[in-house]
Design a protein around this motif. Structure first.
Motif, PDB file in Angstrom:
ATOM      1  N   LEU A  68       0.835  -1.201   0.000  1.00  0.00           N
ATOM      2  CA  LEU A  68       0.000   0.000   0.000  1.00  0.00           C
ATOM      3  C   LEU A  68       0.871   1.253   0.000  1.00  0.00           C
ATOM      4  O   LEU A  68       0.666   2.173  -0.802  1.00  0.00           O
ATOM      5  CB  LEU A  68      -0.931  -0.008   1.215  1.00  0.00           C
ATOM      6  CG  LEU A  68      -1.875   1.178   1.357  1.00  0.00           C
ATOM      7  CD1 LEU A  68      -2.922   1.175   0.248  1.00  0.00           C
ATOM      8  CD2 LEU A  68      -2.552   1.151   2.722  1.00  0.00           C
ATOM      9  N   GLU A  69       1.864   1.284   0.876  1.00  0.00           N
ATOM     10  CA  GLU A  69       2.736   2.457   0.930  1.00  0.00           C
ATOM     11  C   GLU A  69       3.589   2.571  -0.337  1.00  0.00           C
ATOM     12  O   GLU A  69       3.783   3.669  -0.873  1.00  0.00           O
ATOM     13  CB  GLU A  69       3.649   2.401   2.154  1.00  0.00           C
ATOM     14  CG  GLU A  69       4.504   3.640   2.278  1.00  0.00           C
ATOM     15  CD  GLU A  69       5.218   3.776   3.597  1.00  0.00           C
ATOM     16  OE1 GLU A  69       6.138   4.607   3.662  1.00  0.00           O
ATOM     17  OE2 GLU A  69       4.870   3.072   4.560  1.00  0.00           O
ATOM     18  N   PHE A  70       4.065   1.451  -0.825  1.00  0.00           N
ATOM     19  CA  PHE A  70       4.882   1.447  -2.041  1.00  0.00           C
ATOM     20  C   PHE A  70       4.108   2.050  -3.207  1.00  0.00           C
ATOM     21  O   PHE A  70       4.588   2.959  -3.888  1.00  0.00           O
ATOM     22  CB  PHE A  70       5.326   0.009  -2.353  1.00  0.00           C
ATOM     23  CG  PHE A  70       6.058  -0.130  -3.655  1.00  0.00           C
ATOM     24  CD1 PHE A  70       7.333   0.402  -3.809  1.00  0.00           C
ATOM     25  CD2 PHE A  70       5.483  -0.806  -4.711  1.00  0.00           C
ATOM     26  CE1 PHE A  70       8.009   0.265  -5.018  1.00  0.00           C
ATOM     27  CE2 PHE A  70       6.153  -0.947  -5.918  1.00  0.00           C
ATOM     28  CZ  PHE A  70       7.424  -0.406  -6.063  1.00  0.00           C
ATOM     29  N   PHE A  71       2.892   1.562  -3.432  1.00  0.00           N
ATOM     30  CA  PHE A  71       2.115   2.085  -4.552  1.00  0.00           C
ATOM     31  C   PHE A  71       1.599   3.489  -4.279  1.00  0.00           C
ATOM     32  O   PHE A  71       1.406   4.269  -5.214  1.00  0.00           O
ATOM     33  CB  PHE A  71       0.991   1.118  -4.932  1.00  0.00           C
ATOM     34  CG  PHE A  71       1.511  -0.086  -5.666  1.00  0.00           C
ATOM     35  CD1 PHE A  71       2.043   0.045  -6.939  1.00  0.00           C
ATOM     36  CD2 PHE A  71       1.497  -1.336  -5.078  1.00  0.00           C
ATOM     37  CE1 PHE A  71       2.550  -1.042  -7.616  1.00  0.00           C
ATOM     38  CE2 PHE A  71       1.999  -2.442  -5.746  1.00  0.00           C
ATOM     39  CZ  PHE A  71       2.527  -2.295  -7.014  1.00  0.00           C
ATOM     40  N   HIS A  72       1.399   3.842  -3.011  1.00  0.00           N
ATOM     41  CA  HIS A  72       1.015   5.213  -2.677  1.00  0.00           C
ATOM     42  C   HIS A  72       2.136   6.193  -3.055  1.00  0.00           C
ATOM     43  O   HIS A  72       1.868   7.334  -3.425  1.00  0.00           O
ATOM     44  CB  HIS A  72       0.702   5.321  -1.184  1.00  0.00           C
ATOM     45  CG  HIS A  72       0.383   6.715  -0.741  1.00  0.00           C
ATOM     46  ND1 HIS A  72      -0.802   7.349  -1.067  1.00  0.00           N
ATOM     47  CD2 HIS A  72       1.097   7.606  -0.030  1.00  0.00           C
ATOM     48  CE1 HIS A  72      -0.799   8.563  -0.549  1.00  0.00           C
ATOM     49  NE2 HIS A  72       0.346   8.749   0.077  1.00  0.00           N
ATOM     50  N   ARG A  73       3.363   5.742  -2.979  1.00  0.00           N
ATOM     51  CA  ARG A  73       4.491   6.611  -3.342  1.00  0.00           C
ATOM     52  C   ARG A  73       4.672   6.716  -4.854  1.00  0.00           C
ATOM     53  O   ARG A  73       5.065   7.764  -5.363  1.00  0.00           O
ATOM     54  CB  ARG A  73       5.781   6.096  -2.707  1.00  0.00           C
ATOM     55  CG  ARG A  73       5.797   6.277  -1.211  1.00  0.00           C
ATOM     56  CD  ARG A  73       7.092   5.830  -0.628  1.00  0.00           C
ATOM     57  NE  ARG A  73       7.027   5.888   0.827  1.00  0.00           N
ATOM     58  CZ  ARG A  73       8.063   6.129   1.591  1.00  0.00           C
ATOM     59  NH1 ARG A  73       9.245   6.328   1.061  1.00  0.00           N
ATOM     60  NH2 ARG A  73       7.923   6.164   2.893  1.00  0.00           N
ATOM     61  N   ILE A  74       4.413   5.627  -5.579  1.00  0.00           N
ATOM     62  CA  ILE A  74       4.665   5.630  -7.019  1.00  0.00           C
ATOM     63  C   ILE A  74       3.481   6.153  -7.824  1.00  0.00           C
ATOM     64  O   ILE A  74       3.655   6.923  -8.777  1.00  0.00           O
ATOM     65  CB  ILE A  74       5.037   4.206  -7.508  1.00  0.00           C
ATOM     66  CG1 ILE A  74       6.454   3.892  -7.067  1.00  0.00           C
ATOM     67  CG2 ILE A  74       4.925   4.087  -9.024  1.00  0.00           C
ATOM     68  CD1 ILE A  74       6.982   2.580  -7.542  1.00  0.00           C
ATOM     69  N   MET A  75       2.282   5.752  -7.469  1.00  0.00           N
ATOM     70  CA  MET A  75       1.114   6.013  -8.320  1.00  0.00           C
ATOM     71  C   MET A  75       0.809   7.487  -8.566  1.00  0.00           C
ATOM     72  O   MET A  75       0.396   7.830  -9.673  1.00  0.00           O
ATOM     73  CB  MET A  75      -0.110   5.291  -7.777  1.00  0.00           C
ATOM     74  CG  MET A  75       0.037   3.771  -7.817  1.00  0.00           C
ATOM     75  SD  MET A  75       0.541   3.141  -9.414  1.00  0.00           S
ATOM     76  CE  MET A  75      -1.037   2.865 -10.141  1.00  0.00           C
ATOM     77  N   PRO A  76       0.986   8.385  -7.613  1.00  0.00           N
ATOM     78  CA  PRO A  76       0.725   9.800  -7.948  1.00  0.00           C
ATOM     79  C   PRO A  76       1.614  10.303  -9.091  1.00  0.00           C
ATOM     80  O   PRO A  76       1.171  11.075  -9.941  1.00  0.00           O
ATOM     81  CB  PRO A  76       1.027  10.545  -6.642  1.00  0.00           C
ATOM     82  CG  PRO A  76       0.785   9.530  -5.585  1.00  0.00           C
ATOM     83  CD  PRO A  76       1.241   8.226  -6.176  1.00  0.00           C
ATOM     84  N   HIS A  77       2.848   9.827  -9.135  1.00  0.00           N
ATOM     85  CA  HIS A  77       3.755  10.234 -10.212  1.00  0.00           C
ATOM     86  C   HIS A  77       3.305   9.622 -11.541  1.00  0.00           C
ATOM     87  O   HIS A  77       3.374  10.273 -12.589  1.00  0.00           O
ATOM     88  CB  HIS A  77       5.183   9.817  -9.885  1.00  0.00           C
ATOM     89  CG  HIS A  77       5.671  10.395  -8.601  1.00  0.00           C
ATOM     90  ND1 HIS A  77       6.002  11.726  -8.471  1.00  0.00           N
ATOM     91  CD2 HIS A  77       5.864   9.840  -7.380  1.00  0.00           C
ATOM     92  CE1 HIS A  77       6.382  11.960  -7.229  1.00  0.00           C
ATOM     93  NE2 HIS A  77       6.309  10.835  -6.555  1.00  0.00           N
ATOM     94  N   ALA A  78       2.835   8.370 -11.482  1.00  0.00           N
ATOM     95  CA  ALA A  78       2.309   7.727 -12.693  1.00  0.00           C
ATOM     96  C   ALA A  78       1.051   8.455 -13.173  1.00  0.00           C
ATOM     97  O   ALA A  78       0.839   8.611 -14.380  1.00  0.00           O
ATOM     98  CB  ALA A  78       2.009   6.257 -12.419  1.00  0.00           C
ATOM     99  N   ASP A  79       0.238   8.899 -12.240  1.00  0.00           N
ATOM    100  CA  ASP A  79      -0.985   9.621 -12.582  1.00  0.00           C
ATOM    101  C   ASP A  79      -0.670  10.934 -13.289  1.00  0.00           C
ATOM    102  O   ASP A  79      -1.289  11.284 -14.300  1.00  0.00           O
ATOM    103  CB  ASP A  79      -1.799   9.869 -11.312  1.00  0.00           C
ATOM    104  CG  ASP A  79      -3.181  10.416 -11.589  1.00  0.00           C
ATOM    105  OD1 ASP A  79      -3.777  10.037 -12.613  1.00  0.00           O
ATOM    106  OD2 ASP A  79      -3.680  11.211 -10.770  1.00  0.00           O
ATOM    107  N   ILE A  80       0.307  11.659 -12.780  1.00  0.00           N
ATOM    108  CA  ILE A  80       0.715  12.922 -13.409  1.00  0.00           C
ATOM    109  C   ILE A  80       1.245  12.656 -14.815  1.00  0.00           C
ATOM    110  O   ILE A  80       0.878  13.358 -15.766  1.00  0.00           O
ATOM    111  CB  ILE A  80       1.782  13.635 -12.541  1.00  0.00           C
ATOM    112  CG1 ILE A  80       1.159  14.119 -11.235  1.00  0.00           C
ATOM    113  CG2 ILE A  80       2.413  14.800 -13.310  1.00  0.00           C
ATOM    114  CD1 ILE A  80       2.171  14.572 -10.194  1.00  0.00           C
TER     115      ILE A  80
END
Length: 170
Positions: A74-86
């Motif tokens: 959860l924390e791992f994807f919380h860190r990566i996904m916002p950047h992927a979203d942008i």
């Protein structure tokens, strides 16, 4: 839903298989409201005069919210996904500029490398601390961190492969 509204004061986004960015919102909502969700699920599991299933489901979800593997991912994807979203939003623009796109791709790769080399190693220790696991009982399980690093490597590799032939646009 009433208990969720009373405690979390926010609805969790629904999953949509065709719109992966909604999954990003779900990850963020769970990560940001984890403590409130735990409180909510605990309250639901102790409601009297309800169906056994209604009390059993929150107990399973509570166990998941206290599982080291789940919390790590959860924390791992919380860190990566916002950047992927942008990156996703920028690449979907109709008036995309090739130079800006290349810069954003490079920036995304750099961010993923930083998460891989710096953040992944510290995430597990932080999770174990938040779960109040005593130091003597903490066994570092390298498979979580190595798998997370492999995911980062795969993301970087896919970015390189998918956008290898775009230099002519610049």
């Amino acid at each position: 839903m009433k208990v969720l509204d009373d405690i979390v004061q926010q609805r969790l986004p629904r999953l949509a298989e065709t719109r992966w960015m909604f999954n990003i919102r779900t990850i963020n909502a769970i990560y940001e409201n984890k403590e409130a969700l735990i409180e909510c699920l605990d309250k639901i599991s102790h409601i009297q005069n309800t169906d056994h299933t209604i009390r059993r489901e929150p107990t399973g979800l509570l166990a998941l919210l206290e599982d080291v593997n789940f919390l790590f991912l959860l924390e791992f994807f919380h860190r990566i996904m916002p950047h992927a979203d942008i990156l996703f939003k920028m690449l979907q623009q109709r008036n995309i500029d090739a130079i800006k796109a290349k810069h954003r791709l490079t920036s995304f790769q750099t961010t993923v490398k930083i998460i891989r080399n710096v953040s992944v190693d510290s995430m597990e220790e932080g999770i174990l601390e938040s779960l109040h696991v005593p130091l003597r009982k903490r066994r570092r399980e390298e498979h979580r961190t190595s798998e997370a690093k492999e995911v980062c490597d795969a993301i970087i590799s896919h970015i390189n492969d998918r956008f290898a032939f775009t230099n002519h646009l610049v």
